[in-house]
Design a protein around this motif. Structure first.
Motif, short mmCIF file in Angstrom:
data_model
loop_
_atom_site.label_atom_id
_atom_site.label_comp_id
_atom_site.label_asym_id
_atom_site.label_seq_id
_atom_site.Cartn_x
_atom_site.Cartn_y
_atom_site.Cartn_z
N LEU A 159 0.80 -1.12 0.12
CA LEU A 159 -0.18 0.10 -0.05
C LEU A 159 0.99 1.26 -0.03
N PRO A 160 0.76 2.13 -1.09
CA PRO A 160 1.38 3.47 -0.89
C PRO A 160 1.05 3.93 0.35
N VAL A 161 2.23 4.84 0.73
CA VAL A 161 2.25 5.89 1.81
C VAL A 161 2.44 4.96 3.07
N LEU A 162 1.61 3.90 3.34
CA LEU A 162 1.46 3.16 4.51
C LEU A 162 2.68 2.40 4.67
N ALA A 163 3.14 2.04 6.04
CA ALA A 163 4.58 1.08 6.30
C ALA A 163 4.44 -0.38 5.82
N PRO A 164 5.48 -0.52 5.03
CA PRO A 164 5.55 -1.91 4.42
C PRO A 164 5.73 -2.81 5.74
N VAL A 165 5.20 -4.16 5.26
CA VAL A 165 5.32 -5.22 6.25
C VAL A 165 6.05 -6.24 5.89
N GLN A 166 7.28 -6.72 6.49
CA GLN A 166 8.26 -8.04 6.28
C GLN A 166 7.96 -9.01 6.99
N VAL A 167 7.68 -10.12 6.55
CA VAL A 167 7.25 -11.39 7.36
C VAL A 167 8.55 -12.43 7.18
N THR A 168 9.13 -12.98 8.14
CA THR A 168 10.06 -13.64 8.38
C THR A 168 9.68 -15.16 9.15
N GLU A 169 9.97 -16.09 8.64
CA GLU A 169 9.76 -17.54 9.19
C GLU A 169 11.07 -18.15 9.59
N ILE A 170 11.19 -18.50 10.97
CA ILE A 170 12.34 -19.13 11.37
C ILE A 170 12.16 -20.70 11.91
N GLY A 171 12.44 -21.65 11.46
CA GLY A 171 12.35 -23.12 11.95
C GLY A 171 11.32 -23.89 11.12
N THR A 172 11.05 -25.10 11.52
CA THR A 172 10.11 -25.92 10.99
C THR A 172 8.66 -25.55 11.03
N ARG A 173 7.87 -25.29 9.77
CA ARG A 173 6.60 -24.80 10.37
C ARG A 173 5.88 -25.83 10.91
N GLY A 174 5.10 -25.79 11.94
CA GLY A 174 4.08 -26.67 12.64
C GLY A 174 2.61 -26.38 12.03
N ARG A 175 1.72 -27.19 12.71
CA ARG A 175 0.24 -26.92 12.54
C ARG A 175 -0.51 -26.20 13.45
N VAL A 176 -1.11 -25.43 13.01
CA VAL A 176 -2.06 -24.62 14.05
C VAL A 176 -3.31 -25.14 13.77
N ALA A 177 -4.18 -25.30 14.86
CA ALA A 177 -5.44 -25.57 14.68
C ALA A 177 -6.38 -24.67 14.42
N ALA A 178 -7.23 -24.96 13.48
CA ALA A 178 -8.10 -23.87 12.61
C ALA A 178 -8.61 -22.63 13.59
N PRO A 179 -9.38 -23.15 14.67
CA PRO A 179 -9.73 -21.82 15.27
C PRO A 179 -8.54 -21.12 15.69
N ALA A 180 -7.40 -21.44 16.26
CA ALA A 180 -6.29 -20.62 16.51
C ALA A 180 -5.71 -20.02 15.51
N ALA A 181 -5.72 -20.78 14.30
CA ALA A 181 -4.92 -19.88 13.42
C ALA A 181 -5.95 -18.69 12.77
N GLU A 182 -7.09 -18.81 12.87
CA GLU A 182 -7.99 -17.86 12.66
C GLU A 182 -7.86 -16.71 13.79
N GLU A 183 -7.81 -16.86 14.84
CA GLU A 183 -7.45 -15.70 15.85
C GLU A 183 -6.11 -15.08 15.85
N LEU A 184 -4.99 -16.22 15.68
CA LEU A 184 -3.69 -15.53 15.40
C LEU A 184 -3.68 -14.57 14.29
N HIS A 185 -4.07 -14.94 13.03
CA HIS A 185 -4.25 -13.95 11.97
C HIS A 185 -4.81 -12.66 12.33
N ALA A 186 -6.06 -12.60 13.14
CA ALA A 186 -6.91 -11.62 13.40
C ALA A 186 -5.76 -10.73 14.36
N ILE A 187 -5.35 -11.42 15.46
CA ILE A 187 -4.38 -10.54 16.21
C ILE A 187 -3.37 -9.79 15.47
#
Length: 341
Positions: free
Chosen positions: A221-249
């Protein structure tokens, strides 16, 4: 036959002396139920043991059934079942909702409990098996069905409020974010905020986490601060309800940094550990004007993040000073074979 006599009051000591088989029957039923539920991947089994709330309900149900059958055995009449505690039913519904279970889950659990309890009780009670089945059916489904109905009613109430919540959120964002930018003669930033709001409305529920977060961050998005995402380690599985809330937070933390902190950069880091995900959102803005514990009581965004974290049993920590703000989430996961360095 069933009559109107109430359940006979019996102390725990009396029960232990008079009914030595009761404890054995309960242990046998709990062990068999845990095995079957575990094989089915039921949420009532966690870390190799029955959920404490579920276990307490089962013990109460089995004790009631045993007491009624003992009345028939000892006195020749079948005692009436205990009255339902509606407050307990609603509390159970709230627990099921917090765990994100399917509304039919209590009925599945009831079937399993009846299946394993019948032979355990029939082999110990000198009364006809059909009577044992009738009493167990009354005790088991007399508790689980009202609990399931209370859960469904709670879900219905929440769903009926979703549209209103969305309207309030939209109104709040327009009032607090976009209108001040227009009034301040900053149309480019206002346009970027409208773009971000449109993106949120078009993508209300993430389909896959953390890919949904990567997609959100990649929406430049122009003007707004860019977001950089970094993942470290072996990706695990997050339960669906928790995944939705983590994304929202995480998204709420990004919004706060863009709208209120004057940030020029936002970093999101996901650290995957064998049984835990640590997610941090850090910005380089000017920090909060007061301790976040105080702001949480009157600020919608922070209060919302705290509520969402509590729903999925996730620890959340806020740190802020003049160099920026960091939101840290620590959530349980299940390890998976997918790796992402």
């Amino acid at each position: 036959m069933t009559d109107e006599f109430p359940l006979r009051e019996r102390s725990a000591t009396d029960a232990d002396v008079a009914e030595p088989d009761l404890a054995d029957a309960i242990d046998e039923v709990l062990e068999a139920a845990m095995t079957l539920l575990s094989e089915r991947g039921d949420a009532a089994v966690e870390d190799g043991d029955l959920d404490p709330v579920f276990r307490a309900h089962v013990v109460e149900i089995l004790t009631e059934a045993w007491t009624r059958l003992a009345g028939l055995r000892d006195f020749g009449y079948l005692q009436a079942p205990a009255s339902l505690d509606l407050g307990l039913m609603q509390a159970t519904a709230d627990v099921l909702l917090a765990q994100g279970l399917h509304p039919a889950q209590p009925l599945v659990s009831a079937n399993v409990l009846f299946e394993v309890a019948l032979p355990a009780f029939a082999s110990r009670m000198p009364v006809p098996t059909v009577t044992v089945a009738q009493v167990l059916h009354s005790s088991v489904f007399g508790r689980f069905v009202p609990g399931a109905l209370a859960y469904a009613e709670t879900l219905r109430g929440q769903l009926s409020g979703v549209e209103r919540v969305a309207e309030l959120r939209l109104a709040r964002q327009l009032r607090e974010s976009i209108l001040p930018e227009l009034a301040g003669d900053r149309p480019a930033r206002a346009a970027a905020l409208v773009d971000a709001l449109s993106w949120d409305l078009e993508h209300p529920v993430p389909q896959d986490f953390p890919d949904s977060l990567l997609e959100y961050a990649g929406h430049e998005l122009p003007v707004l601060a860019p977001v950089q995402v970094t993942e470290i380690g072996t990706r695990g599985r997050v339960a669906a309800p928790a995944a939705e809330e983590l994304h929202a937070i995480a998204v709420e933390a990004i919004r706060n940094a863009r709208r209120h902190a004057g940030a020029s950069r936002i970093d999101v880091v996901l650290i995957w550990r064998p049984s835990t995900l640590v997610l941090t959102v850090t910005d380089d803005g000017h920090g909060a004007p007061a301790p976040l514990e105080e702001l949480g009581a009157r600020t919608h965004g922070i209060a919302s993040m705290r509520r969402r974290a509590a729903l999925i049993h996730t620890r959340i920590r806020f740190e802020t000073d003049e160099t920026g703000t960091t939101v840290t989430l620590t959530c349980p996961t299940d390890a998976s074979e997918d790796a992402r360095a």
